[in-house]
Write a protein that holds these residues in place. Sequence first.
Motif, PDB file in Angstrom:
ATOM      1  N   ASP A   1      -6.902   1.841  -6.148  1.00 30.80           N
ATOM      2  CA  ASP A   1      -5.552   2.359  -6.364  1.00 30.80           C
ATOM      3  C   ASP A   1      -4.564   1.224  -6.640  1.00 30.80           C
ATOM      4  OD1 ASP A   1      -6.726   4.760  -5.828  1.00 30.80           O
ATOM      5  OD2 ASP A   1      -5.811   5.039  -3.854  1.00 30.80           O
TER       6      ASP A   1
ATOM      7  N   ALA B   1       2.353   6.829  -8.041  1.00 28.76           N
ATOM      8  CA  ALA B   1       1.475   7.256  -6.945  1.00 28.76           C
ATOM      9  C   ALA B   1       0.893   8.632  -7.218  1.00 28.76           C
ATOM     10  CB  ALA B   1       2.254   7.244  -5.629  1.00 28.76           C
TER      11      ALA B   1
ATOM     12  N   TYR C   1       1.646   2.761  -3.646  1.00 29.57           N
ATOM     13  CA  TYR C   1       0.678   3.480  -4.471  1.00 29.57           C
ATOM     14  C   TYR C   1      -0.099   4.547  -3.702  1.00 29.57           C
ATOM     15  CZ  TYR C   1      -2.247  -0.298  -2.521  1.00 29.57           C
ATOM     16  OH  TYR C   1      -2.870  -1.184  -1.678  1.00 29.57           O
ATOM     17  N   THR C   2       0.347   4.841  -2.490  1.00 29.79           N
ATOM     18  CA  THR C   2      -0.285   5.891  -1.690  1.00 29.79           C
ATOM     19  C   THR C   2       0.651   7.084  -1.597  1.00 29.79           C
ATOM     20  OG1 THR C   2      -1.479   4.243  -0.375  1.00 29.79           O
ATOM     21  CG2 THR C   2      -1.334   6.468   0.518  1.00 29.79           C
TER      22      THR C   2
ATOM     23  N   ASN D   1      -7.699  10.223  -8.423  1.00 29.54           N
ATOM     24  CA  ASN D   1      -8.613  10.371  -7.290  1.00 29.54           C
ATOM     25  C   ASN D   1      -9.131  11.805  -7.181  1.00 29.54           C
ATOM     26  OD1 ASN D   1      -8.305   7.687  -6.536  1.00 29.54           O
ATOM     27  ND2 ASN D   1      -6.584   8.120  -5.187  1.00 29.54           N
TER      28      ASN D   1
ATOM     29  N   GLU E   1       0.815  -1.214   0.000  1.00 36.65           N
ATOM     30  CA  GLU E   1       0.000   0.000   0.000  1.00 36.65           C
ATOM     31  C   GLU E   1       0.849   1.264   0.000  1.00 36.65           C
ATOM     32  OE1 GLU E   1      -3.697   2.033   2.540  1.00 36.65           O
ATOM     33  OE2 GLU E   1      -2.813   0.114   3.156  1.00 36.65           O
ATOM     34  N   SER E   2       2.003   1.219   0.624  1.00 37.86           N
ATOM     35  CA  SER E   2       2.862   2.393   0.677  1.00 37.86           C
ATOM     36  C   SER E   2       3.395   2.787  -0.700  1.00 37.86           C
ATOM     37  CB  SER E   2       4.039   2.140   1.620  1.00 37.86           C
ATOM     38  OG  SER E   2       4.821   1.036   1.167  1.00 37.86           O
TER      39      SER E   2
ATOM     40  N   ALA F   1      -3.031   9.647  -7.436  1.00 35.75           N
ATOM     41  CA  ALA F   1      -3.591  10.758  -6.664  1.00 35.75           C
ATOM     42  C   ALA F   1      -4.330  11.725  -7.574  1.00 35.75           C
ATOM     43  CB  ALA F   1      -2.475  11.480  -5.908  1.00 35.75           C
TER      44      ALA F   1
ATOM     45  N   ASN G   1       2.011   9.825   0.285  1.00 37.13           N
ATOM     46  CA  ASN G   1       2.097  10.245   1.688  1.00 37.13           C
ATOM     47  C   ASN G   1       2.628  11.667   1.790  1.00 37.13           C
ATOM     48  OD1 ASN G   1       1.206   7.722   2.758  1.00 37.13           O
ATOM     49  ND2 ASN G   1       3.242   6.871   2.350  1.00 37.13           N
TER      50      ASN G   1
END
Length: 266
Positions: free
Chosen positions: A177, A205, A126-127, A212, A123-124, A209, A129
């Motif tokens: 995602d 990523a 494609y997220t 989204n 998850e880290s 974003a 941060n």
Amino acid sequence: MVMLLGLLLTGSLYAAFSPANADNEAKSDEALIQEGRDLFLVGCSFCHGQNGEGVSSQNGQYGPSLIGVGPASVDFFMGTGRMPLQIPGQQGPPKHPVYTQDEIEAIAAYVGSLGPGPAIPDESEYTLNLTGDERQEAIVKGGQLFLANCSACHNFDASGGAMPWGKVAPTLKNTSDKHIYEAMLVGPAQMDVFSNGNIAPEDKAAIIAYLNSIEDNPGYGGFSLGGLGPVSEGMFAWLVGIGGLVGFAYWIAAHTTRSQKKEEEA
């Protein structure tokens, strides 16, 4: 003496428990791969072969080789419901997954054992941060990357579109995602493969974003016509706009003074 006893105790505990844990992990991996193979033989081997080597016939190829495609490919195709296909040869449309996530992970482990390939992303990866201005800058960069590399097929609004040979670039809206990230890694159907060497993970990523962010934006321009671009807009203009003007002109001509006199004379 105390230090010596401590070292002996620590070494004894390590020798007693660590090999057992390693053996348990190895057995767990082997069990997961075996479970995946059992599922693969039942649901996938008809098209992809009993060992993932692919199946060909005189009419074409039923299923490609899965050697080296990696676990990410399995997680994408089966997690989005594109596999298994109902009819071999057609483009797999997204639908409700047939297998559970645990079963998909087992099949992915088996396919991953056939040859090296992209792993299921964490998850880290494609997220994004980031917060504040840094996040907005990354979203802007993601939009530029999307327009340069993806919009030709998926449309500027990520609504999808038609492709050659009867294929379709699907909409990216309401897609998770993780599956968008995996699609960039494995390149499903006619899509190009965007490895981490082509587009860095942080840029992937940023693209996600951006996608989204456009889902959250309201439609300020009114009716979007599905966001499909100039084809649908041009058709609407011809059928409704110009068609309405022609109909209105005909109505005016039919209700002029000259047409009323002709009706009275008749």
